[in-house]
Design an enzyme around this catalytic site. Structure first.
Site, PDB file in Angstrom:
ATOM      1  N   SER A 141       1.989  -7.174   6.023  1.00  0.00           N
ATOM      2  CA  SER A 141       2.553  -5.812   5.983  1.00  0.00           C
ATOM      3  C   SER A 141       3.329  -5.636   7.276  1.00  0.00           C
ATOM      4  O   SER A 141       3.053  -6.341   8.269  1.00  0.00           O
ATOM      5  CB  SER A 141       1.408  -4.791   5.939  1.00  0.00           C
ATOM      6  OG  SER A 141       1.859  -3.503   6.316  1.00  0.00           O
ATOM      7  N   TYR A 156      -6.966  -1.768   8.595  1.00  0.00           N
ATOM      8  CA  TYR A 156      -5.835  -2.307   7.824  1.00  0.00           C
ATOM      9  C   TYR A 156      -4.847  -2.988   8.776  1.00  0.00           C
ATOM     10  O   TYR A 156      -4.415  -4.120   8.548  1.00  0.00           O
ATOM     11  CB  TYR A 156      -5.148  -1.177   7.055  1.00  0.00           C
ATOM     12  CG  TYR A 156      -4.058  -1.660   6.120  1.00  0.00           C
ATOM     13  CD1 TYR A 156      -4.364  -2.191   4.866  1.00  0.00           C
ATOM     14  CD2 TYR A 156      -2.716  -1.596   6.488  1.00  0.00           C
ATOM     15  CE1 TYR A 156      -3.369  -2.653   4.017  1.00  0.00           C
ATOM     16  CE2 TYR A 156      -1.715  -2.052   5.643  1.00  0.00           C
ATOM     17  CZ  TYR A 156      -2.045  -2.572   4.408  1.00  0.00           C
ATOM     18  OH  TYR A 156      -1.052  -3.031   3.561  1.00  0.00           O
TER      19      TYR A 156
HETATM   20  N1  NAD Z   1       2.154  -0.815  -1.338  1.00  0.00           N
HETATM   21  C1  NAD Z   1       2.529  -0.871  -0.070  1.00  0.00           C
HETATM   22  O1  NAD Z   1       3.158   0.063   0.469  1.00  0.00           O
HETATM   23  C2  NAD Z   1       2.224  -2.095   0.757  1.00  0.00           C
HETATM   24  C3  NAD Z   1       2.857  -2.243   2.002  1.00  0.00           C
HETATM   25  C4  NAD Z   1       2.572  -3.367   2.780  1.00  0.00           C
HETATM   26  C5  NAD Z   1       1.703  -4.319   2.308  1.00  0.00           C
HETATM   27  N2  NAD Z   1       1.104  -4.167   1.103  1.00  0.00           N
HETATM   28  C6  NAD Z   1       0.186  -5.213   0.662  1.00  0.00           C
HETATM   29  O2  NAD Z   1       0.589  -5.709  -0.593  1.00  0.00           O
HETATM   30  C7  NAD Z   1      -0.533  -6.269  -1.263  1.00  0.00           C
HETATM   31  C8  NAD Z   1      -0.549  -5.783  -2.707  1.00  0.00           C
HETATM   32  O3  NAD Z   1      -0.785  -4.393  -2.691  1.00  0.00           O
HETATM   33  P1  NAD Z   1      -0.151  -3.383  -3.751  1.00  0.00           P
HETATM   34  O4  NAD Z   1       0.639  -2.404  -2.991  1.00  0.00           O
HETATM   35  O5  NAD Z   1       0.469  -4.137  -4.863  1.00  0.00           O
HETATM   36  O6  NAD Z   1      -1.482  -2.635  -4.200  1.00  0.00           O
HETATM   37  P2  NAD Z   1      -2.185  -2.426  -5.625  1.00  0.00           P
HETATM   38  O7  NAD Z   1      -3.355  -1.594  -5.310  1.00  0.00           O
HETATM   39  O8  NAD Z   1      -1.194  -1.971  -6.634  1.00  0.00           O
HETATM   40  O9  NAD Z   1      -2.644  -3.896  -6.030  1.00  0.00           O
HETATM   41  C9  NAD Z   1      -3.652  -4.571  -5.358  1.00  0.00           C
HETATM   42  C10 NAD Z   1      -4.408  -5.447  -6.337  1.00  0.00           C
HETATM   43  O10 NAD Z   1      -5.388  -6.175  -5.595  1.00  0.00           O
HETATM   44  C11 NAD Z   1      -6.588  -6.153  -6.332  1.00  0.00           C
HETATM   45  N3  NAD Z   1      -7.733  -6.352  -5.436  1.00  0.00           N
HETATM   46  C12 NAD Z   1      -8.317  -5.454  -4.604  1.00  0.00           C
HETATM   47  N4  NAD Z   1      -9.379  -5.996  -4.008  1.00  0.00           N
HETATM   48  C13 NAD Z   1      -9.458  -7.267  -4.452  1.00  0.00           C
HETATM   49  C14 NAD Z   1     -10.351  -8.341  -4.227  1.00  0.00           C
HETATM   50  N5  NAD Z   1     -11.408  -8.195  -3.408  1.00  0.00           N
HETATM   51  N6  NAD Z   1     -10.130  -9.517  -4.843  1.00  0.00           N
HETATM   52  C15 NAD Z   1      -9.080  -9.670  -5.700  1.00  0.00           C
HETATM   53  N7  NAD Z   1      -8.226  -8.684  -5.991  1.00  0.00           N
HETATM   54  C16 NAD Z   1      -8.409  -7.503  -5.366  1.00  0.00           C
HETATM   55  C17 NAD Z   1      -6.618  -4.806  -7.015  1.00  0.00           C
HETATM   56  O11 NAD Z   1      -7.514  -4.795  -8.107  1.00  0.00           O
HETATM   57  C18 NAD Z   1      -5.164  -4.654  -7.412  1.00  0.00           C
HETATM   58  O12 NAD Z   1      -4.925  -5.186  -8.686  1.00  0.00           O
HETATM   59  C19 NAD Z   1      -1.746  -5.891  -0.434  1.00  0.00           C
HETATM   60  O13 NAD Z   1      -2.148  -6.984   0.364  1.00  0.00           O
HETATM   61  C20 NAD Z   1      -1.237  -4.763   0.435  1.00  0.00           C
HETATM   62  O14 NAD Z   1      -1.960  -4.639   1.640  1.00  0.00           O
HETATM   63  C21 NAD Z   1       1.350  -3.085   0.309  1.00  0.00           C
END
Ligand code: NAD
Length: 252
Positions: A141, A156
């Site tokens: 991130s 985080y």
């Molecule tokens: N959305 C944002 O703004 C953003 C920004 C920077 C980084 N990220 C990162 O992107 C990645 C994906 O996030 P997203 O935004 O798509 O969120 P999201 O919540 O839509 O998807 C996350 C997925 O991870 C799964 N998950 C959670 N805990 C888990 C575990 N212990 N084992 C396996 N799966 C698990 C959830 O069930 C979900 O399907 C994450 O690492 C998040 O930190 C997101």
């Protein structure tokens, strides 16, 4: 011939958001795909959705915080899909703002966001080393570079800083083994992780949108494209890199 014809990709957290968008792009471009998620319902639905367009996509249960489960997840992928060429270690969580300095929230966030990536790397690298090739992308991130993105989320922020460090170490360690390891660093992206905040009201939505000079949040597909590129041979001389995809947010 499609770009990833004959290749196998594993995506953790593939049931939703950025992971689902990544799984879709891999599937559209010819890869056989394993969608891993702790949420069985979301993961199975996602796999079914992608199968409808003719792709070979399976769901595999995978709580990334559990080392034994991760071993099983990777072994099942290799056994059923015939190998492992690409891995997107993408599963992640945030913690509530009111759990800012809460010990349990801190530990849980580290267990999933950081140890989870470590468990995945170990299991994936074992298979890739045996094959003499592979490419891994960890989802960090922009909060892994600077603390001001989510100052109320210390666990985080720390976890994502850690993911960048792990990525560099794994990349250096395996630079001569035919294996590349990189990180993608998304800015605010419209997924379940931020939807709740965006839907609180106009003011909250604007705060998130204005974090990027472009004045909007990312679509999950925009992050997925970067993950796919880093995985692909087009990025053949790129390893240990942190690719920021944030609409200019940290350029400010
Ligand atoms: N959305 C944002 O703004 C953003 C920004 C920077 C980084 N990220 C990162 O992107 C990645 C994906 O996030 P997203 O935004 O798509 O969120 P999201 O919540 O839509 O998807 C996350 C997925 O991870 C799964 N998950 C959670 N805990 C888990 C575990 N212990 N084992 C396996 N799966 C698990 C959830 O069930 C979900 O399907 C994450 O690492 C998040 O930190 C997101």
């Amino acid at each position: 011939m499609k770009e990833f014809e004959g290749k196998v990709a594993l995506i953790t957290g593939g049931g939703n958001g950025i992971g689902l968008a990544t799984a879709r792009l891999f599937a559209e471009r010819g890869a056989r795909v394993a969608i891993a998620d702790v949420n069985r319902e979301a993961g199975e639905q996602a796999a079914e959705l992608l199968r409808q367009s003719g792709a070979e996509v399976m769901f595999v249960y995978g709580d990334v915080s559990d080392k034994a489960v991760v071993e099983q997840m990777v072994a099942e992928t290799v056994a059923k899909l015939g190998g492992l060429d690409y891995a997107a270690n993408n599963a992640g969580i945030t913690h509530p703002k009111d759990a800012e300095w809460d010990d349990d929230a801190f530990q849980r966030t580290l267990d999933i966001n950081l140890s989870g990536v470590m468990h995945c790397l170990k299991a994936e690298l074992r298979h890739m080393l045996a094959a003499g090739k592979g490419s891994i992308v960890n989802t960090a991130s922009i909060g892994g570079l600077i603390a001001s993105v989510v100052p109320s989320l210390p666990a985080y922020t720390a976890s994502k800083h850690g993911v960048i460090g792990l990525t560099k170490v794994a990349a250096l360690r395996h630079a001569r083994d035919g294996i590349r390891v990189n990180a993608v660093l998304p800015g605010v992206t419209f997924t379940n992780m931020v939807k709740d905040v965006m839907e609180l009201g106009e003011e909250e939505r604007k705060v998130l949108e204005n974090m990027a000079p472009m004045g909007r949040v990312a679509r999950p597909e925009e992050i997925a494209e970067a993950i796919i590129w880093l995985c692909s041979d087009k990025a053949s001389f790129v390893t240990g890199h942190s690719l920021v995809v944030d609409g200019g947010a940290i350029a400010q």
